[in-house]
Design a protein around this motif. Structure first.
Motif, PDB file in Angstrom:
ATOM      1  N   ILE A   1      -0.555  -1.360  10.405  1.00 50.66           N
ATOM      2  CA  ILE A   1      -0.166  -0.711   9.146  1.00 50.66           C
ATOM      3  C   ILE A   1      -0.375  -1.699   8.015  1.00 50.66           C
ATOM      4  N   GLY A   2      -1.266  -1.382   7.083  1.00 51.11           N
ATOM      5  CA  GLY A   2      -1.502  -2.241   5.920  1.00 51.11           C
ATOM      6  C   GLY A   2      -2.865  -2.902   5.976  1.00 51.11           C
TER       7      GLY A   2
ATOM      8  N   ILE B   1      -4.374   1.475   9.343  1.00 50.05           N
ATOM      9  CA  ILE B   1      -3.962   2.514   8.384  1.00 50.05           C
ATOM     10  C   ILE B   1      -3.614   1.866   7.046  1.00 50.05           C
ATOM     11  N   GLU B   2      -4.210   2.354   5.984  1.00 50.38           N
ATOM     12  CA  GLU B   2      -3.960   1.811   4.647  1.00 50.38           C
ATOM     13  C   GLU B   2      -3.646   2.978   3.714  1.00 50.38           C
TER      14      GLU B   2
ATOM     15  N   LYS C   1      -4.849  -6.072  -3.402  1.00 51.11           N
ATOM     16  CA  LYS C   1      -4.263  -7.320  -3.928  1.00 51.11           C
ATOM     17  C   LYS C   1      -5.219  -8.493  -3.715  1.00 51.11           C
TER      18      LYS C   1
ATOM     19  N   THR D   1      -6.839 -11.960  -6.284  1.00 54.11           N
ATOM     20  CA  THR D   1      -6.472 -13.350  -6.006  1.00 54.11           C
ATOM     21  C   THR D   1      -7.352 -14.338  -6.762  1.00 54.11           C
TER      22      THR D   1
ATOM     23  N   ASN E   1      -8.572 -18.021  -4.091  1.00 53.87           N
ATOM     24  CA  ASN E   1      -8.318 -19.286  -3.407  1.00 53.87           C
ATOM     25  C   ASN E   1      -7.973 -18.927  -1.973  1.00 53.87           C
TER      26      ASN E   1
ATOM     27  N   ALA F   1      -3.716   6.981   3.738  1.00 57.36           N
ATOM     28  CA  ALA F   1      -2.685   7.559   4.624  1.00 57.36           C
ATOM     29  C   ALA F   1      -1.481   6.623   4.664  1.00 57.36           C
ATOM     30  N   ARG F   2      -0.340   7.154   4.288  1.00 60.23           N
ATOM     31  CA  ARG F   2       0.861   6.302   4.250  1.00 60.23           C
ATOM     32  C   ARG F   2       1.701   6.492   5.516  1.00 60.23           C
ATOM     33  N   VAL F   3       2.018   5.377   6.161  1.00 61.52           N
ATOM     34  CA  VAL F   3       2.909   5.461   7.323  1.00 61.52           C
ATOM     35  C   VAL F   3       4.331   5.645   6.815  1.00 61.52           C
TER      36      VAL F   3
ATOM     37  N   ALA G   1       1.923  -4.943   8.597  1.00 60.81           N
ATOM     38  CA  ALA G   1       1.389  -5.967   7.683  1.00 60.81           C
ATOM     39  C   ALA G   1       1.317  -5.363   6.278  1.00 60.81           C
TER      40      ALA G   1
ATOM     41  N   GLY H   1       2.890  -6.303   3.468  1.00 63.63           N
ATOM     42  CA  GLY H   1       3.053  -7.168   2.299  1.00 63.63           C
ATOM     43  C   GLY H   1       4.464  -7.169   1.737  1.00 63.63           C
TER      44      GLY H   1
ATOM     45  N   TYR I   1       3.567  -7.026  -7.544  1.00 63.12           N
ATOM     46  CA  TYR I   1       2.337  -6.304  -7.895  1.00 63.12           C
ATOM     47  C   TYR I   1       2.275  -4.988  -7.105  1.00 63.12           C
TER      48      TYR I   1
ATOM     49  N   GLY J   1      -0.110  -1.478  -3.937  1.00 68.07           N
ATOM     50  CA  GLY J   1       0.281  -0.831  -2.676  1.00 68.07           C
ATOM     51  C   GLY J   1       1.401  -1.550  -1.960  1.00 68.07           C
TER      52      GLY J   1
ATOM     53  N   ALA K   1       3.193  -9.356  10.401  1.00 68.68           N
ATOM     54  CA  ALA K   1       2.238 -10.357   9.900  1.00 68.68           C
ATOM     55  C   ALA K   1       2.210 -10.337   8.377  1.00 68.68           C
TER      56      ALA K   1
ATOM     57  N   ASN L   1      -0.907 -19.081   0.672  1.00 67.53           N
ATOM     58  CA  ASN L   1      -0.373 -17.775   1.077  1.00 67.53           C
ATOM     59  C   ASN L   1      -1.408 -16.932   1.817  1.00 67.53           C
TER      60      ASN L   1
HETATM   61  C1  LIG Z   1      -2.292 -11.894  -8.967  1.00 62.40           C
HETATM   62  C2  LIG Z   1      -2.219 -12.552  -7.617  1.00 62.40           C
HETATM   63  C3  LIG Z   1      -3.065 -13.608  -7.317  1.00 62.40           C
HETATM   64  C4  LIG Z   1      -2.978 -14.252  -6.076  1.00 62.40           C
HETATM   65  N1  LIG Z   1      -3.846 -15.270  -5.808  1.00 62.40           N
HETATM   66  C5  LIG Z   1      -3.795 -15.887  -4.598  1.00 62.40           C
HETATM   67  C6  LIG Z   1      -4.734 -16.902  -4.255  1.00 62.40           C
HETATM   68  O1  LIG Z   1      -5.664 -17.203  -5.009  1.00 62.40           O
HETATM   69  N2  LIG Z   1      -4.584 -17.521  -3.039  1.00 62.40           N
HETATM   70  C7  LIG Z   1      -3.588 -17.172  -2.165  1.00 62.40           C
HETATM   71  O2  LIG Z   1      -3.497 -17.789  -1.091  1.00 62.40           O
HETATM   72  N3  LIG Z   1      -2.719 -16.181  -2.439  1.00 62.40           N
HETATM   73  C8  LIG Z   1      -2.801 -15.515  -3.624  1.00 62.40           C
HETATM   74  N4  LIG Z   1      -1.936 -14.487  -3.892  1.00 62.40           N
HETATM   75  C9  LIG Z   1      -1.002 -14.044  -2.825  1.00 62.40           C
HETATM   76  C10 LIG Z   1      -1.749 -13.184  -1.792  1.00 62.40           C
HETATM   77  O3  LIG Z   1      -2.525 -12.226  -2.442  1.00 62.40           O
HETATM   78  C11 LIG Z   1      -0.758 -12.476  -0.843  1.00 62.40           C
HETATM   79  O4  LIG Z   1       0.088 -13.428  -0.283  1.00 62.40           O
HETATM   80  C12 LIG Z   1      -1.517 -11.706   0.253  1.00 62.40           C
HETATM   81  O5  LIG Z   1      -2.271 -10.667  -0.313  1.00 62.40           O
HETATM   82  C13 LIG Z   1      -0.551 -11.142   1.288  1.00 62.40           C
HETATM   83  O6  LIG Z   1      -1.310 -10.433   2.242  1.00 62.40           O
HETATM   84  P1  LIG Z   1      -0.660  -9.282   3.134  1.00 62.40           P
HETATM   85  O7  LIG Z   1      -1.783  -8.744   3.944  1.00 62.40           O
HETATM   86  O8  LIG Z   1       0.526  -9.795   3.811  1.00 62.40           O
HETATM   87  O9  LIG Z   1      -0.148  -8.187   2.109  1.00 62.40           O
HETATM   88  P2  LIG Z   1      -0.870  -7.332   0.956  1.00 62.40           P
HETATM   89  O10 LIG Z   1      -2.077  -8.024   0.466  1.00 62.40           O
HETATM   90  O11 LIG Z   1       0.206  -7.017   0.006  1.00 62.40           O
HETATM   91  O12 LIG Z   1      -1.353  -6.011   1.703  1.00 62.40           O
HETATM   92  C14 LIG Z   1      -0.450  -5.044   2.199  1.00 62.40           C
HETATM   93  C15 LIG Z   1      -1.178  -3.712   2.304  1.00 62.40           C
HETATM   94  O13 LIG Z   1      -0.336  -2.781   2.994  1.00 62.40           O
HETATM   95  C16 LIG Z   1      -0.499  -1.498   2.415  1.00 62.40           C
HETATM   96  N5  LIG Z   1       0.684  -0.677   2.700  1.00 62.40           N
HETATM   97  C17 LIG Z   1       1.958  -0.887   2.253  1.00 62.40           C
HETATM   98  N6  LIG Z   1       2.782   0.048   2.750  1.00 62.40           N
HETATM   99  C18 LIG Z   1       2.022   0.881   3.518  1.00 62.40           C
HETATM  100  C19 LIG Z   1       2.315   2.072   4.275  1.00 62.40           C
HETATM  101  N7  LIG Z   1       3.549   2.582   4.339  1.00 62.40           N
HETATM  102  N8  LIG Z   1       1.297   2.668   4.934  1.00 62.40           N
HETATM  103  C20 LIG Z   1       0.021   2.170   4.879  1.00 62.40           C
HETATM  104  N9  LIG Z   1      -0.290   1.071   4.170  1.00 62.40           N
HETATM  105  C21 LIG Z   1       0.687   0.424   3.487  1.00 62.40           C
HETATM  106  C22 LIG Z   1      -0.651  -1.817   0.935  1.00 62.40           C
HETATM  107  O14 LIG Z   1      -1.256  -0.749   0.229  1.00 62.40           O
HETATM  108  C23 LIG Z   1      -1.481  -3.084   0.946  1.00 62.40           C
HETATM  109  O15 LIG Z   1      -2.864  -2.830   0.846  1.00 62.40           O
HETATM  110  C24 LIG Z   1      -2.011 -13.824  -5.125  1.00 62.40           C
HETATM  111  C25 LIG Z   1      -1.162 -12.751  -5.427  1.00 62.40           C
HETATM  112  C26 LIG Z   1      -1.268 -12.113  -6.647  1.00 62.40           C
HETATM  113  C27 LIG Z   1      -0.357 -10.959  -6.944  1.00 62.40           C
END
Ligand SMILES: Cc1cc2nc3c(=O)[nH]c(=O)nc-3n(C[C@H](O)[C@H](O)[C@H](O)COP(=O)(O)OP(=O)(O)OC[C@H]3O[C@@H](n4cnc5c(N)ncnc54)[C@H](O)[C@@H]3O)c2cc1C
Length: 412
Positions: free
Chosen positions: A9-10, A32-33, A41, A45, A51, A130-132, A161, A163, A167, A171, A380, A394
């Motif tokens: 998920i994500g 699923i996204e 997001k 970055t 980065n 599709a939202r879980v 996963a 997030g 922001y 999502g 994750a 991150n």
């Molecule tokens: C402006 C900005 C700049 C950044 N720059 C950097 C950088 O340069 N280097 C760095 O290391 N980090 C950076 N970060 C941080 C980094 O982007 C995040 O830590 C990283 O994206 C986290 O990844 P993730 O997969 O855990 O979550 P996310 O990237 O948040 O992805 C989660 C996904 O899950 C989906 N989702 C949520 N709920 C559901 C649901 N119910 N059903 C289906 N899908 C769902 C969302 O739509 C989303 O696409 C930045 C953050 C921001 C906001």
């Protein structure tokens, strides 16, 4: 009803990497996204340059996630910065090592393109838009997930996963943290991490977009001081941001929460002492005594800052430098060494680069990312209670925990 080996998920960095790894190990994987596109997001970055990671060693990485860094040791053992760089470079992506060891690309879009291609090559099925809504559990074992449109998909392993909550328009709205809480996991309260700070002075709005390079910040509450290394500061319409501010924002947020009055002094000339500055000013005055102060300041400050600087130092902008009194010169040097702003507090969590808090580490096995409470449930990425510094840390954590969760779920 559809059945899958592993459901993720994500579709952020953590979810995509988990899906790729599980599929490489020959599992039937569905990602699923809820957005119509993956990695929204990720595309933001590094201001679009991404980065991706950092060349720092493991110990430095763990420190950057202090106090929760140790949790990541196993994930980094399995998939760390070198492996992540190899992953992308072997697929033709050009990476560059920049200041402070950050590893970046020209465009975040190329990172997403590689990931999307790999999902395809490894035959990960995608379900976009599709939202879980729910994870169905029976006798503490994963059974299925339910989508917002009530469709159910059977599976024995789910990797969440989704997030954090910053922001949110991308999502990341905290859905996975809510699922985890509903299923009995402890949640560490969510707080902004790497967040711009608001100042009481509203004149910053006039400086919006101005970056000050090679400056130092000294945050103070009147008793204690936090001194930054030399770096950059960015003025925004409500206050200050940029890497130095973001890195220290957690500590400053804590100070403000404790009710302390916090100010920041910007040392605009950290390489020079007040005396050196006075000497320099004197030299400039002797070289061109007919010049007016605002023109002399052009050699010391960016144009955008000069008007406000002169107002704060309380000298007429058109005063000839030969008429400056020693006291006035002293005020100029003082302000160059300590351009002071009062801190109101952090911006709201929605404007933070990362979310601090999330699913408690106590309820996750760091060797597999599996829940300690439910069989077949994995976590994750940023939804876990870990948040690192700026500079690629991150994303590396998201990719590493995603990879580990994907591998562990596939091997179970
Ligand atoms: C402006 C900005 C700049 C950044 N720059 C950097 C950088 O340069 N280097 C760095 O290391 N980090 C950076 N970060 C941080 C980094 O982007 C995040 O830590 C990283 O994206 C986290 O990844 P993730 O997969 O855990 O979550 P996310 O990237 O948040 O992805 C989660 C996904 O899950 C989906 N989702 C949520 N709920 C559901 C649901 N119910 N059903 C289906 N899908 C769902 C969302 O739509 C989303 O696409 C930045 C953050 C921001 C906001």
């Amino acid at each position: 009803m559809k059945t899958k080996d592993i459901l993720i998920i994500g579709g952020g960095p953590a979810g995509m990497m988990a899906a790729i790894r599980a599929a490489q190990l020959k599992k039937d994987v569905l990602l699923i996204e809820k957005n119509a596109q993956l990695g929204r997001k990720l595309l933001l970055t590094g201001k679009g340059r991404c980065n991706l990671t950092n060349i720092a060693d493991v110990e430095t990485f763990l420190e950057k996630f202090s106090p929760n860094g140790q949790f990541l040791r196993d994930a980094f053992k399995v998939f760390f910065n070198r492996q992540l760089m190899d992953f992308f470079e072997s697929k033709g992506l050009k990476l560059e090592v920049e200041r402070q060891g950050r590893v970046s690309t020209d465009k975040a879009t190329s990172i997403l393109e590689v990931l999307t291609r790999e999902l395809h090559i490894n035959q990960v099925e995608l379900l976009l838009g599709a939202r879980v809504k729910d994870i169905l559990i029976d006798e503490k074992k994963v059974q299925a997930v339910e989508l917002a449109d009530k469709r159910q998909i059977l599976c024995t392993r789910v990797i969440i996963a989704t997030g954090g909550v910053s922001y949110g328009f991308t999502g990341s709205t905290g859905d996975g943290i809510n699922f985890a809480e509903t299923l009995g996991h402890r949640i560490v309260p969510l707080r902004p991490g790497l967040v711009p700070l608001e100042t009481k002075e509203t004149f910053v709005k006039k400086l919006e977009g101005l970056t000050l390079k090679n400056i130092r910040l000294i945050f103070t509450d009147g008793k204690k001081k936090i001194v930054s290394p030399i770096g950059e500061l960015l003025f925004t319409d409500f206050g200050i941001s940029g890497p130095l501010v973001l890195t220290l924002s957690g500590q400053i947020t804590d100070w403000v929460k404790e009710g302390r009055r916090v100010a920041v002094e910007i040392d605009l000339k950290p390489a020079l002492s007040a005396q050196d500055l006075d000497n320099r000013l004197l030299r400039e005055i002797q070289a061109a005594p007919q010049k007016i102060i605002k023109n002399v300041l052009k050699n010391l400050l960016p144009q955008k800052l000069i008007g406000i600087f002169i107002r704060l130092v309380d000298i007429g902008a058109d005063k000839h430098v030969s008429h400056l009194t020693q006291k006035e010169r002293g005020r100029v040097c003082e302000l160059l060494k300590a351009f002071r702003l009062e801190i109101k507090g952090p911006r709201p969590i929605r404007d933070a680069m990362v979310t601090q808090g999330g699913v408690s580490l106590k309820d996750i096995d760091p060797r597999t990312m599996e829940s300690r409470l439910m069989e077949g449930l994995y976590f994750a990425g940023e939804m876990i209670d870990m948040a690192g510094d700026t500079g690629g840390f991150n994303l590396q954590a998201a990719f590493s925990t995603g990879y580990l969760a994907g591998e562990a779920a596939a091997k179970k």
